[in-house]
Design a protein around this motif. Structure first.
Motif, short mmCIF file in Angstrom:
data_model
loop_
_atom_site.label_atom_id
_atom_site.label_comp_id
_atom_site.label_asym_id
_atom_site.label_seq_id
_atom_site.Cartn_x
_atom_site.Cartn_y
_atom_site.Cartn_z
N LYS A 113 0.84 -1.18 0.00
CA LYS A 113 0.00 0.00 0.00
C LYS A 113 0.89 1.24 0.00
CE LYS A 113 -3.81 1.85 2.75
NZ LYS A 113 -4.59 1.57 3.97
N LEU A 114 0.69 2.10 -0.99
CA LEU A 114 1.43 3.36 -1.11
C LEU A 114 0.48 4.49 -0.76
CD1 LEU A 114 3.77 5.18 -2.00
CD2 LEU A 114 2.94 4.93 -4.36
N VAL A 115 0.79 5.22 0.31
CA VAL A 115 -0.05 6.34 0.73
C VAL A 115 0.55 7.62 0.16
CG1 VAL A 115 -0.99 7.60 2.70
CG2 VAL A 115 -0.68 5.12 2.83
N THR A 116 -0.27 8.34 -0.63
CA THR A 116 0.15 9.60 -1.24
C THR A 116 -0.86 10.68 -0.88
OG1 THR A 116 -1.12 9.27 -3.28
CG2 THR A 116 1.12 8.34 -3.22
N PRO A 117 -0.55 11.94 -1.14
CA PRO A 117 -1.54 13.00 -0.88
C PRO A 117 -2.85 12.78 -1.65
CG PRO A 117 0.61 13.97 -1.21
CD PRO A 117 0.74 12.50 -1.53
N GLY A 118 -2.77 12.06 -2.77
CA GLY A 118 -3.97 11.78 -3.56
C GLY A 118 -4.75 10.58 -3.08
N GLY A 119 -4.29 9.94 -2.02
CA GLY A 119 -4.97 8.77 -1.48
C GLY A 119 -4.07 7.54 -1.47
N ALA A 120 -4.61 6.44 -1.02
CA ALA A 120 -3.85 5.19 -0.93
C ALA A 120 -3.98 4.41 -2.24
CB ALA A 120 -4.35 4.35 0.23
N HIS A 121 -2.87 3.83 -2.66
CA HIS A 121 -2.82 3.04 -3.89
C HIS A 121 -2.08 1.74 -3.60
CE1 HIS A 121 -3.95 6.70 -6.05
NE2 HIS A 121 -3.02 7.32 -5.36
N GLU A 122 -2.36 0.73 -4.40
CA GLU A 122 -1.63 -0.53 -4.27
C GLU A 122 -0.67 -0.67 -5.43
OE1 GLU A 122 -4.43 -3.72 -3.90
OE2 GLU A 122 -4.66 -3.38 -1.74
N VAL A 123 0.53 -1.17 -5.12
CA VAL A 123 1.51 -1.45 -6.17
C VAL A 123 2.00 -2.88 -5.98
CG1 VAL A 123 2.25 0.95 -6.46
CG2 VAL A 123 3.46 -0.51 -4.86
N GLU A 124 2.20 -3.57 -7.08
CA GLU A 124 2.69 -4.94 -7.04
C GLU A 124 4.16 -4.95 -7.43
OE1 GLU A 124 2.06 -9.34 -9.08
OE2 GLU A 124 0.68 -7.72 -9.59
N ILE A 125 4.98 -5.61 -6.64
CA ILE A 125 6.41 -5.68 -6.89
C ILE A 125 6.68 -6.79 -7.91
CG2 ILE A 125 8.67 -6.06 -5.85
CD1 ILE A 125 7.24 -5.08 -3.18
N LEU A 126 7.27 -6.39 -9.04
CA LEU A 126 7.54 -7.35 -10.11
C LEU A 126 8.93 -7.97 -10.00
CD1 LEU A 126 6.06 -5.29 -13.09
CD2 LEU A 126 4.95 -7.12 -11.78
#
Length: 191
Positions: A166-179
């Motif tokens: 989970k990546l928390v940014t000023p624009g909200g939380a996003h999910e990123v998958e590690i490749l």
């Protein structure tokens, strides 16, 4: 009053990077840096002390002997440049004193993310990116390098290939998958 008539002092700007050169260290944290980054900062410090500063001191000394200093461009510019050099020397000296050199090649072949890792990941929109996690004194965003204190690095650290974080940014939380995760290969020992 015009800016031209304000007095500059040696304390203008800040030695901790508040002058825009580099970000300050978070309170209580270590100044992690790669051996290559440490060498670059040390080389810059030596170049400033051994080459650039003596040239400017010589120019200022010569210009000071030419009479009226108030309208002497060489003198005024030289003194200003000398303050900038001295500020940078103080900054580099402080940062190198507290630097904790960490060689990322010790993790070569591992799939867990630590300092020095190059990480390829994909976000929710399907955009694939690659970043290398480095020290705050050496990371260059134009080269896809991020500081270990950046939000993306903090989200990725200690994760592994295949994890979704989970990546928390000023624009909200996003999910990123590690490749993928990679590290530089160890350097051969000197003979």
């Amino acid at each position: 009053m015009s800016k031209a008539f304000t007095k500059e002092t040696d304390s203008d700007g800040d030695d901790d990077g508040a002058d825009g050169a580099l970000p300050p260290l978070p309170a209580g944290s270590k100044n992690y840096i790669t051996p290559e980054g440490y060498a670059r900062l040390r080389d810059e410090l030596l170049q400033l002390m051994d080459e650039e500063r003596p040239k400017i001191v010589e120019t200022v000394h010569w210009a000071a002997k030419n009479g009226d200093r108030s309208e002497n461009g060489d003198y005024l510019y030289g003194k200003k440049r000398l303050r900038e050099i001295d500020r940078r020397i103080r900054f580099l000296t402080k940062r190198l004193e507290i630097a904790e050199v960490t060689d990322p090649s010790v993790h070569h072949g591992r799939d867990q993310i630590f300092f020095g890792a190059t990480v390829r990941y994909v976000d929710e929109m399907g955009d694939e990116r690659s970043v290398t996690i480095l020290g705050i004194d050496e990371a260059e965003s134009a080269k896809s390098q991020v500081s270990w204190i950046s939000p993306i690095a903090r989200a990725l650290l200690k994760s592994r290939e295949g994890d979704v974080v989970k990546l928390v940014t000023p624009g909200g939380a996003h999910e990123v998958e590690i490749l993928s995760v990679s590290y530089p290969a160890p350097r051969p020992a000197a003979a």
